[in-house]
Design an enzyme around this catalytic site. Sequence first.
Site, PDB file in Angstrom:
ATOM      1  N   SER A 218       4.350   2.106   2.236  1.00 44.34           N
ATOM      2  CA  SER A 218       4.955   0.839   2.659  1.00 44.34           C
ATOM      3  C   SER A 218       6.446   0.763   2.338  1.00 44.34           C
ATOM      4  CB  SER A 218       4.208  -0.345   2.026  1.00 44.34           C
ATOM      5  OG  SER A 218       4.321  -0.311   0.619  1.00 44.34           O
TER       6      SER A 218
ATOM      7  N   PRO B 188       0.833  -1.208   0.000  1.00 40.10           N
ATOM      8  CA  PRO B 188       0.000   0.000   0.000  1.00 40.10           C
ATOM      9  C   PRO B 188       0.865   1.254   0.000  1.00 40.10           C
ATOM     10  CG  PRO B 188       0.180  -0.859   2.220  1.00 40.10           C
ATOM     11  CD  PRO B 188       0.907  -1.833   1.341  1.00 40.10           C
TER      12      PRO B 188
ATOM     13  N   CYS C  18      -0.519   0.803  10.035  1.00 34.38           N
ATOM     14  CA  CYS C  18      -1.895   1.320  10.040  1.00 34.38           C
ATOM     15  C   CYS C  18      -1.954   2.594  10.889  1.00 34.38           C
ATOM     16  CB  CYS C  18      -2.849   0.268  10.604  1.00 34.38           C
ATOM     17  SG  CYS C  18      -4.551   0.879  10.766  1.00 34.38           S
TER      18      CYS C  18
ATOM     19  N   GLU D   5       5.612   3.524  -9.638  1.00 35.49           N
ATOM     20  CA  GLU D   5       4.182   3.764  -9.884  1.00 35.49           C
ATOM     21  C   GLU D   5       3.682   2.927 -11.066  1.00 35.49           C
ATOM     22  OE1 GLU D   5       2.649   5.416  -7.667  1.00 35.49           O
ATOM     23  OE2 GLU D   5       3.840   7.135  -6.983  1.00 35.49           O
TER      24      GLU D   5
ATOM     25  N   SER E 249       8.994   2.848  -2.895  1.00 36.59           N
ATOM     26  CA  SER E 249       9.972   3.713  -3.563  1.00 36.59           C
ATOM     27  C   SER E 249      11.327   3.603  -2.880  1.00 36.59           C
ATOM     28  CB  SER E 249       9.494   5.168  -3.558  1.00 36.59           C
ATOM     29  OG  SER E 249       8.266   5.265  -4.244  1.00 36.59           O
TER      30      SER E 249
HETATM   31  P1  ADP Z   1       5.679   4.036  -0.948  1.00 35.00           P
HETATM   32  O1  ADP Z   1       6.535   4.185  -2.193  1.00 35.00           O
HETATM   33  O2  ADP Z   1       5.273   2.603  -0.675  1.00 35.00           O
HETATM   34  O3  ADP Z   1       4.497   4.980  -0.887  1.00 35.00           O
HETATM   35  P2  ADP Z   1       7.852   5.406   0.377  1.00 35.00           P
HETATM   36  O4  ADP Z   1       9.111   4.630   0.116  1.00 35.00           O
HETATM   37  O5  ADP Z   1       7.621   6.634  -0.460  1.00 35.00           O
HETATM   38  O6  ADP Z   1       6.599   4.414   0.310  1.00 35.00           O
HETATM   39  O7  ADP Z   1       7.792   5.918   1.887  1.00 35.00           O
HETATM   40  C1  ADP Z   1       8.016   5.073   2.985  1.00 35.00           C
HETATM   41  C2  ADP Z   1       8.263   5.983   4.195  1.00 35.00           C
HETATM   42  O8  ADP Z   1       7.043   6.658   4.513  1.00 35.00           O
HETATM   43  C3  ADP Z   1       8.622   5.274   5.456  1.00 35.00           C
HETATM   44  O9  ADP Z   1       9.999   4.958   5.538  1.00 35.00           O
HETATM   45  C4  ADP Z   1       8.236   6.296   6.514  1.00 35.00           C
HETATM   46  O10 ADP Z   1       9.294   7.213   6.718  1.00 35.00           O
HETATM   47  C5  ADP Z   1       7.105   7.064   5.876  1.00 35.00           C
HETATM   48  N1  ADP Z   1       5.749   6.827   6.426  1.00 35.00           N
HETATM   49  C6  ADP Z   1       4.804   7.769   6.609  1.00 35.00           C
HETATM   50  N2  ADP Z   1       3.648   7.227   7.050  1.00 35.00           N
HETATM   51  C7  ADP Z   1       3.862   5.891   7.192  1.00 35.00           C
HETATM   52  C8  ADP Z   1       3.050   4.771   7.611  1.00 35.00           C
HETATM   53  N3  ADP Z   1       1.763   4.923   7.989  1.00 35.00           N
HETATM   54  N4  ADP Z   1       3.604   3.549   7.616  1.00 35.00           N
HETATM   55  C9  ADP Z   1       4.897   3.384   7.250  1.00 35.00           C
HETATM   56  N5  ADP Z   1       5.711   4.393   6.835  1.00 35.00           N
HETATM   57  C10 ADP Z   1       5.211   5.634   6.799  1.00 35.00           C
END
Ligand code: ADP
Length: 203
Positions: A20, A17, A157, A101, A23
Amino acid sequence: MLKSPYHGGHLEVIVGPMFSGKSEELIRRLNRAVIARQRVAVFKPALDNRYHASQVASHAGRTIEAVAVQGVAAIGAHLAGEGTLLSAPGHLLPEVVGIDEAQFFGPDLGPLALGLAEAGVRVILAGLDLDFRAEPFGCVPDLLARAESVEKLTAICTVCGAPATRSQRLIGGQPARYDDPVVLVGAQETYEARCRVHHIVRR
Ligand code: ADP
């Protein structure tokens, strides 16, 4: 030096999600390839129809240079040396191609990714496996089935702190309805990571 456990090209998919760390994990793998002096090309979806230099960025602030493209055809054209950024004479196919993405690219992403893998390229895709309704997202399920390697990440969560597997869409602070359009003009829209129990889709 053994570059990867796979012989020749292959497909790696990173899903989970929002928040997570997809990236982050994509950037980590690509940076290691850069350190190993491999030719690396990184792509992400663009909002306009031009090639332009951009970055893949994680929510925690890590970045890697990328090319923003409007669609799969533009990735193919770019890799064939027709792009404005990689069209050096004697242009070679990259050894590693990263795409972030992945869910926003259409059904042509599968054939492109598999074609590159057949041609010997290590292809690393990151994307959402589920949409805000917690239903399989676009071309990603097919890619999961065809990949040599799949990593399914979880976030935290925002309600209870358990591992989150879903992306909660909020419109004006309220859980989105099942039938709400994917693009809502003028609405205040946000997303949160949620577990199965706390993920709400209004019907
Ligand atoms: P994605 O590409 O899956 O959206 P990213 O790599 O951009 O994820 O970002 C992950 C980072 O987001 C984590 O290392 C943490 O610093 C931050 N983060 C913010 N909110 C949350 C959350 N609810 N759960 C986990 N990480 C979070």
